[in-house]
Design an enzyme around this catalytic site. Sequence first.
Site, mmCIF file in Angstrom:
data_model
loop_
_atom_site.group_PDB
_atom_site.id
_atom_site.type_symbol
_atom_site.label_atom_id
_atom_site.label_comp_id
_atom_site.label_asym_id
_atom_site.label_seq_id
_atom_site.Cartn_x
_atom_site.Cartn_y
_atom_site.Cartn_z
ATOM 1 N N LYS A 73 106.215 77.720 82.837
ATOM 2 C CA LYS A 73 106.900 78.489 81.803
ATOM 3 C C LYS A 73 105.990 79.551 81.189
ATOM 4 O O LYS A 73 106.447 80.646 80.835
ATOM 5 C CB LYS A 73 107.445 77.543 80.726
ATOM 6 C CG LYS A 73 108.616 76.695 81.202
ATOM 7 C CD LYS A 73 109.754 77.550 81.742
ATOM 8 C CE LYS A 73 110.994 76.752 82.047
ATOM 9 N NZ LYS A 73 112.093 77.587 82.587
ATOM 10 N N ASN B 229 117.448 80.693 85.778
ATOM 11 C CA ASN B 229 117.563 79.582 84.844
ATOM 12 C C ASN B 229 117.279 78.215 85.470
ATOM 13 O O ASN B 229 116.892 77.288 84.763
ATOM 14 C CB ASN B 229 118.966 79.574 84.226
ATOM 15 C CG ASN B 229 119.246 78.315 83.441
ATOM 16 O OD1 ASN B 229 118.755 78.142 82.325
ATOM 17 N ND2 ASN B 229 120.032 77.416 84.029
ATOM 18 N N TYR C 45 105.042 71.760 83.808
ATOM 19 C CA TYR C 45 106.128 72.566 83.251
ATOM 20 C C TYR C 45 105.557 73.709 82.409
ATOM 21 O O TYR C 45 106.011 74.857 82.497
ATOM 22 C CB TYR C 45 107.015 71.660 82.416
ATOM 23 C CG TYR C 45 108.198 72.306 81.754
ATOM 24 C CD1 TYR C 45 109.395 72.478 82.439
ATOM 25 C CD2 TYR C 45 108.144 72.699 80.418
ATOM 26 C CE1 TYR C 45 110.501 73.043 81.814
ATOM 27 C CE2 TYR C 45 109.237 73.268 79.792
ATOM 28 C CZ TYR C 45 110.422 73.433 80.493
ATOM 29 O OH TYR C 45 111.510 73.990 79.868
#
Length: 253
Positions: free
Chosen positions: A158, A89, A154
């Site tokens: 992801k 996470n 990012y």
Amino acid sequence: MLKEISLTGKTALITGGATGIGYAIAEEMYDAGADIIIVGRREPLLKEAAEKLGERCSWYVFDVTKTEEHAAFIQKLEDKAPIDILVNNAGTNNKKDYFDFTAEEFDAIVATQAKAPFMLSQAAAKHMKERKKGCIIFISSLASILGMHEIQAYTVCKSGVKGLARSLARDLGPYGIRVNSLNPGFVYTDMLARTNVKTPERLKEIEDRTPMRGFTQTKDLGMAAAFLASDAARFITGIDLVVDGGISSSFLI
């Protein structure tokens, strides 16, 4: 199903587990009966989170970007109790114009969001492989589905971990290891406040364009993660579970 949904007797390692989505996942897995290990870089937040969760939660200050230390760290934890569940996470972001992004800034995002979960999962999976069971969860993002403004690095990461979950599901499945990704919708965390939301008008726009209206709650993600980690999901692997109130299926965004 009550028996299968329980995580009693299992140990979950959650990176970035002291705040936000990570803490919500820790909270729901704790509630489901799991022993919890949270790691991060900020000791005061880790201590506070562990105290709130209860006696079955332990914490360690650990920088996941120090990949050369992963194997030894996982071994230290395994010497105390087998890691049944790993939740990758820990994350960071840097919202800025594409033409202003530097190689160093890109590398910093990749180190936390891509390299760290790749290598930490490898270290944990080696032990899971020996036991012929285990569960690994990655946190993906709507940025892997929808084009979003000024979060290119990012988005690279992801999108990558979502693909990695599928790939590892194929490679680790024969060893009884399930691998999935959890895809949050717009969750009003500190990270979202710093990067994606600049004005109250933008907040209202996101709420109105979500078919279920409003924002995804961290509890929604915690419950989804606990489900994926449980025996109730024993034959679920290689999926990207989207918890977004329907926004990714809507034309308007």
